[in-house]
Structure formats: structure tokens, C-alpha cells
Design an enzyme around this catalytic site. Sequence first.
Site, PDB file in Angstrom:
ATOM      1  N   TRP A 102      46.452  91.547 122.956  1.00 36.68           N
ATOM      2  CA  TRP A 102      45.962  90.683 124.044  1.00 36.68           C
ATOM      3  C   TRP A 102      46.653  91.032 125.357  1.00 36.68           C
ATOM      4  O   TRP A 102      46.030  91.055 126.417  1.00 36.68           O
ATOM      5  CB  TRP A 102      46.162  89.205 123.699  1.00 36.68           C
ATOM      6  CG  TRP A 102      45.397  88.785 122.485  1.00 36.68           C
ATOM      7  CD1 TRP A 102      45.910  88.356 121.295  1.00 36.68           C
ATOM      8  CD2 TRP A 102      43.963  88.775 122.320  1.00 36.68           C
ATOM      9  NE1 TRP A 102      44.891  88.080 120.414  1.00 36.68           N
ATOM     10  CE2 TRP A 102      43.692  88.326 121.007  1.00 36.68           C
ATOM     11  CE3 TRP A 102      42.898  89.108 123.156  1.00 36.68           C
ATOM     12  CZ2 TRP A 102      42.389  88.196 120.511  1.00 36.68           C
ATOM     13  CZ3 TRP A 102      41.601  88.975 122.661  1.00 36.68           C
ATOM     14  CH2 TRP A 102      41.358  88.528 121.367  1.00 36.68           C
ATOM     15  N   ASP A 178      50.284  84.127 129.321  1.00 36.97           N
ATOM     16  CA  ASP A 178      49.195  83.794 128.405  1.00 36.97           C
ATOM     17  C   ASP A 178      49.850  83.036 127.244  1.00 36.97           C
ATOM     18  O   ASP A 178      50.545  83.618 126.421  1.00 36.97           O
ATOM     19  CB  ASP A 178      48.522  85.086 127.908  1.00 36.97           C
ATOM     20  CG  ASP A 178      47.471  84.818 126.826  1.00 36.97           C
ATOM     21  OD1 ASP A 178      47.278  83.645 126.442  1.00 36.97           O
ATOM     22  OD2 ASP A 178      46.843  85.796 126.369  1.00 36.97           O
ATOM     23  N   LYS A 202      43.815  76.595 119.397  1.00 40.28           N
ATOM     24  CA  LYS A 202      44.828  76.829 118.357  1.00 40.28           C
ATOM     25  C   LYS A 202      45.724  75.608 118.155  1.00 40.28           C
ATOM     26  O   LYS A 202      45.864  75.132 117.033  1.00 40.28           O
ATOM     27  CB  LYS A 202      45.650  78.054 118.713  1.00 40.28           C
ATOM     28  CG  LYS A 202      44.730  79.287 118.840  1.00 40.28           C
ATOM     29  CD  LYS A 202      45.452  80.528 119.133  1.00 40.28           C
ATOM     30  CE  LYS A 202      44.536  81.633 119.617  1.00 40.28           C
ATOM     31  NZ  LYS A 202      43.731  82.238 118.545  1.00 40.28           N
TER      32      LYS A 202
HETATM   33  N1  PMP Z   1      45.310  85.688 124.224  1.00 39.89           N
HETATM   34  C1  PMP Z   1      45.842  85.382 123.037  1.00 39.89           C
HETATM   35  C2  PMP Z   1      47.339  85.381 122.901  1.00 39.89           C
HETATM   36  C3  PMP Z   1      45.022  85.067 121.954  1.00 39.89           C
HETATM   37  O1  PMP Z   1      45.556  84.758 120.769  1.00 39.89           O
HETATM   38  C4  PMP Z   1      43.623  85.060 122.113  1.00 39.89           C
HETATM   39  C5  PMP Z   1      42.667  84.688 121.003  1.00 39.89           C
HETATM   40  N2  PMP Z   1      43.105  84.841 119.730  1.00 39.89           N
HETATM   41  C6  PMP Z   1      43.114  85.409 123.374  1.00 39.89           C
HETATM   42  C7  PMP Z   1      43.990  85.699 124.398  1.00 39.89           C
HETATM   43  C8  PMP Z   1      41.630  85.421 123.620  1.00 39.89           C
HETATM   44  O2  PMP Z   1      41.208  84.104 123.638  1.00 39.89           O
HETATM   45  P1  PMP Z   1      39.698  83.667 123.838  1.00 39.89           P
HETATM   46  O3  PMP Z   1      38.995  83.982 122.563  1.00 39.89           O
HETATM   47  O4  PMP Z   1      39.794  82.211 124.141  1.00 39.89           O
HETATM   48  O5  PMP Z   1      39.162  84.444 124.995  1.00 39.89           O
END
Ligand code: PMP
Length: 367
Positions: A102, A178, A202
Amino acid sequence: MKRVANFNAGPAALPLEALERGQREFVAFEGTGMSLLEHSHREPSYEKVHREAIGLLREYLSIPDTHDVLFMQGGARMQFAFVPLNLLQPGKSADYVVTGTWAKQAYEEATLVSKPYGSSARVVVSTEKDKKFTRVPETSEMSFDAEASYVHITSNNTLFGSQWASYPETGNVPLVADMTSDFGSRKVDWSKIALAYAGAQKNIGPAGVTVVVGRKDLIQAGRTDIPQIFRYKGYADSESLLNTPPVFAIYMLRNTVRALLDWGGLEVIEAECKAKAALLYGLCDSLSDFYRAPVETKSRSTVNVVFQLPSEELDKKFLSEAKAAGLVGLKGHRSVGGLRASIYTAVRMPSVQLLAEFMRTFAAANR
Ligand code: PMP
């Protein structure tokens, strides 16, 4: 209907109280004769829910008046673009610490959206050794650009199961995080965070709403040469009622945070997350000839416990027997393999104790 012990990585377990309240209020909301899903978002009945959701989040996470709390759509991934669009000033650079998939995507998106404005993104350090990301970096590995518009980190790496125990010192450069997978599971020193974002799905609610907590001065100074709907300022100035918000997701977030407060608030939840993680890592370490927890000890996540078995055949057997025992969502991310127990806020200790007991029995039978 019997509910399972749910270790899904997200969307994930929600407090039963939050779900049951949603069920009770679903068809006719608070004497209005209609569902919240059928309301105008400009009605006082919805506005009350909206303001309460913001207020409860502030209370739960001790968010000070220096910071705005915004509700947005598009998930955390949309924030990968929103952050540089708003905060990366023309001609300047932003620093990214790459500790997982991510984080890498956030960096790549910043590179893409900054180019037309003559700005750029830079990787300060990456822990992607052999694509394994088993740790967050040491202070000595990070040398930040004092002129950067901001420094970006991922507070918890959901796929690999690593987490920053404490955030890096960035001096006068704003720190952006994030926090998608650990927002609501641990205390935050807001004096150190310029802006945080998190998909709610989450720890604090359902999918469909993204929470942004940002310093007011930074949000107000955001760029204005970008589309209006992309500007944090527009959301802040309208209390996140710039356009139609995801009303039901915000309503369920309200129910979830209410339940977390009723369970004792952040201090209790954080202590429980630490205890749940300690139980699982302790078990892996005591049976280390069978379970391997690949993340370096001091980078281990308190919400995503990643572990491996000796073979893929055993992974499959583990997953199917666990499922039969009412323990679901334990498969590791497809890019990482192995197993992962996501033990977010609404996964209470008894569920984790059941998993630990299952792991002990499984190891004894399959070693
Ligand atoms: N950042 C992190 C740390 C994540 O765990 C996730 C999703 N697992 C995301 C970003 C992406 O999130 P979204 O599906 O809400 O775009």
C-alpha cells in the site's frame, strides 16, 4: 444464527451491538416512518447522526480542535491521490517511506499526480527486501528532506503484518499517515500527525466511508487549482456535507464507535489488541518449529498477525479445519501467502483464545 470468529482483513468483524442496532432501526428510523437510507442527507434526523459520528470519533480518539474530522468516499486508495493533489506544493517534493504494497502504491500515485505540477515524490527508504517487507525502518535509515511538503508513512502494513511502534520524527515537515488498518486500535499523539486517513472497514465501521483527520491550517492552505470535489477544504468547510455523503456507512460507523466507547474506550481496546497479538505471537514463538512469524519482533503488528506453516498443503488443511471449527478469514493475502489473523477492535479476546487453542491442537496433530 450462530456467528463465527471472524478474522477477515477488511471488511472485517463489527460489534454485534452495532449490527443489532442497525437491524432494529433499519426500516423505520427514530419515528420518521422511513429508513435512514430513504432520508435526505439535509434532514435534521440524518444531520444528527452525522454530527454524532464526528463527535464520537473525536471523543474515542481524543482528536483535538486543531484537527478537522472529514468523511469522504473512494476508499483509502483515493487518498493516495488526494494527499499529493492537496498538499504537494508546485515545484516541491514529498518523502515516502515504503514499508509495504500500500505504501508503494501511495508513492507511485504521488509520482503520477505530481508530475504535471512540476513536483515529485521521493522514496526515503524501502524495506522491500526480496519483496518481503518484514519490518519498518530504523531511525538511522531515514534522512528526510527538510524542504519536503510532507512525509508519508503507512502506520500498519495490513498484508505483511508490520507496524510502526512509534512514528518517525520529521521536524517541521508535516507527517501524513495511512492509518487504514490500525486507526481506532491505538492511541495517536495528534501533535505529531498533520494528516491521517483510514478506510473505515477494519476497526471503526463498514466499507464505504473514509475518515480523514487533518490539521486545520494544512487543510485550509491546500491547493485550490484542483477540482473542487478533490479539495479537503471543501469537505472541511461543509462539515463533510459538500455533496451526498455515504449516509449508511456513516450511520454504521457511528454505531461501531458508540460500541467501542461502551466497551471501555480506546485504552481498553488498545490493551486488548496488544494482549490478543501477544497471545498469538507467543504461541508462534513457543511452537516455532511449526509456526513461523516472519516479521521482526519490534515491527510486529498488533492487528494483523501473519504466520506461516511448513507447507502449502498444511496451509490448506489449517484453513479448512479452522473453518469447520468456526474460525474464518485466516488466509494470508494472495501476494504474501501463508496465514493471517486480523484481530481488529471488534474481534474480542474469546475469539482469539479459540484460535490459539485451535493452533495448539493443530500443531500437536500435524507436527
Ligand atoms: N491502505 C492500507 C494500509 C490498506 O490496508 C488498504 C486496504 N486493505 C488500503 C490502503 C486500500 O483501502 P481501500 O480499499 O479502502 O481503498
